[in-house]
Scaffold this active site. Sequence first.
Site, short mmCIF file in Angstrom:
data_model
loop_
_atom_site.label_atom_id
_atom_site.label_comp_id
_atom_site.label_asym_id
_atom_site.label_seq_id
_atom_site.Cartn_x
_atom_site.Cartn_y
_atom_site.Cartn_z
CD GLU A 269 -3.19 -0.66 1.95
OE1 GLU A 269 -3.45 0.48 2.27
OE2 GLU A 269 -3.78 -1.78 2.55
CG HIS B 69 -1.25 5.39 1.16
ND1 HIS B 69 -2.57 5.73 0.99
CD2 HIS B 69 -1.23 3.91 1.29
CE1 HIS B 69 -3.61 4.45 1.09
NE2 HIS B 69 -2.71 3.71 1.35
#
Length: 371
Positions: free
Chosen positions: A293, A295
Amino acid sequence: MRLHLFALLMFIGAAGLLTSCSGSSVGSTPGGPDATAHSLLPSGAAQLASGHLDLDLQSQSHGKTTRVIAEYQVLTPNSAPYRNALGADGNIWFGEGRANNIGRITPQGVVTEFSIPNPNGRPDRLTLAPDGNIWFAEKGNGGFIGRITPSGSIVLFATPTRGSAPFGVTTGPDGNVWFAETGANQIGKVTPAGVFTEYPLPSPDPGGSGPIGITTGPDGALWFTEFDLNRIARITTSGVVTEFNIPTANAGPNDIVTGSDGNLWFGEVQTNKIGRLTPSGKFTEFTLKTCIEPHGTIAAPNGHLYFACLQSNQIGRIKTNGEVKLFSIPTPNSQPLQLALGSDRNIWFTELNANQIGVFQIRMEDEGDDH
């Protein structure tokens, strides 16, 4: 399908009626005592005369190399520090999604919190505007764009479309603040005086296109991610929209930034890739082997890009040629979310689960490398 994180961040609360109010501060106040700040230093670190730590550090777990030189506790427990930005005062400002505060941390690690006047605002992304103030998106209470001065005074502007859930926010080339209205399938802009314009997006689906991240591009237009439609889109300052399909299906495009190479770079949180898009519409995607993930992608002065690996507890670096290196974070399961370049030329990042603000040191060799 949306990630669990987005389900948390994008829940829309009851509509609010408050459009402006002064902010109140908690912690360090002008002329008052400093707020409590806690620094967690990696083991084996050597303190330098400048106050920074030796770059060749070993983290407290598994002997992995790290460049995290400090971690500071946020004052309010379980505040959920989401996104951050550098202010005109040289401090880092950040939103506290669960605590309904805007936080400020000095380069020395002193934290101050300012309460947002309407409850359940859930502040998220922030940007420094030409007026010298920090502007932020508030997803709750029907949707507001907020402005906070360096002294902590807050004014809230209600978006014309209620329930708009503004998410990403950036300063445009026209001097206005532009933002993604995730709940309304629109891109909005607001002038420094609080005058709004909203632009509906051309390709809605039953749930909308899911605009999230937004940035000013190298071509004088705004570029943004469409999470639900798996696209990167461009909007001119007059409102003309062009959309580009990402090659990988269900990539989950999130944050987006302009790199030193003049291209757009973005994280793909559902496929664990970093994407690159030229202004002419050509995509390249780079697979991250162990980062989960990605980000908060930002561009750094050394020409590279940095990002947070939310679920694998790392800070990542990618060169414009696609070379990737990952650095561990000392606090386990901290959930790093957003990065911002500080006035001290370090990268400051939010730790969602650990309720901390971390500091990551980048190298600035003459050749622009960072090993």
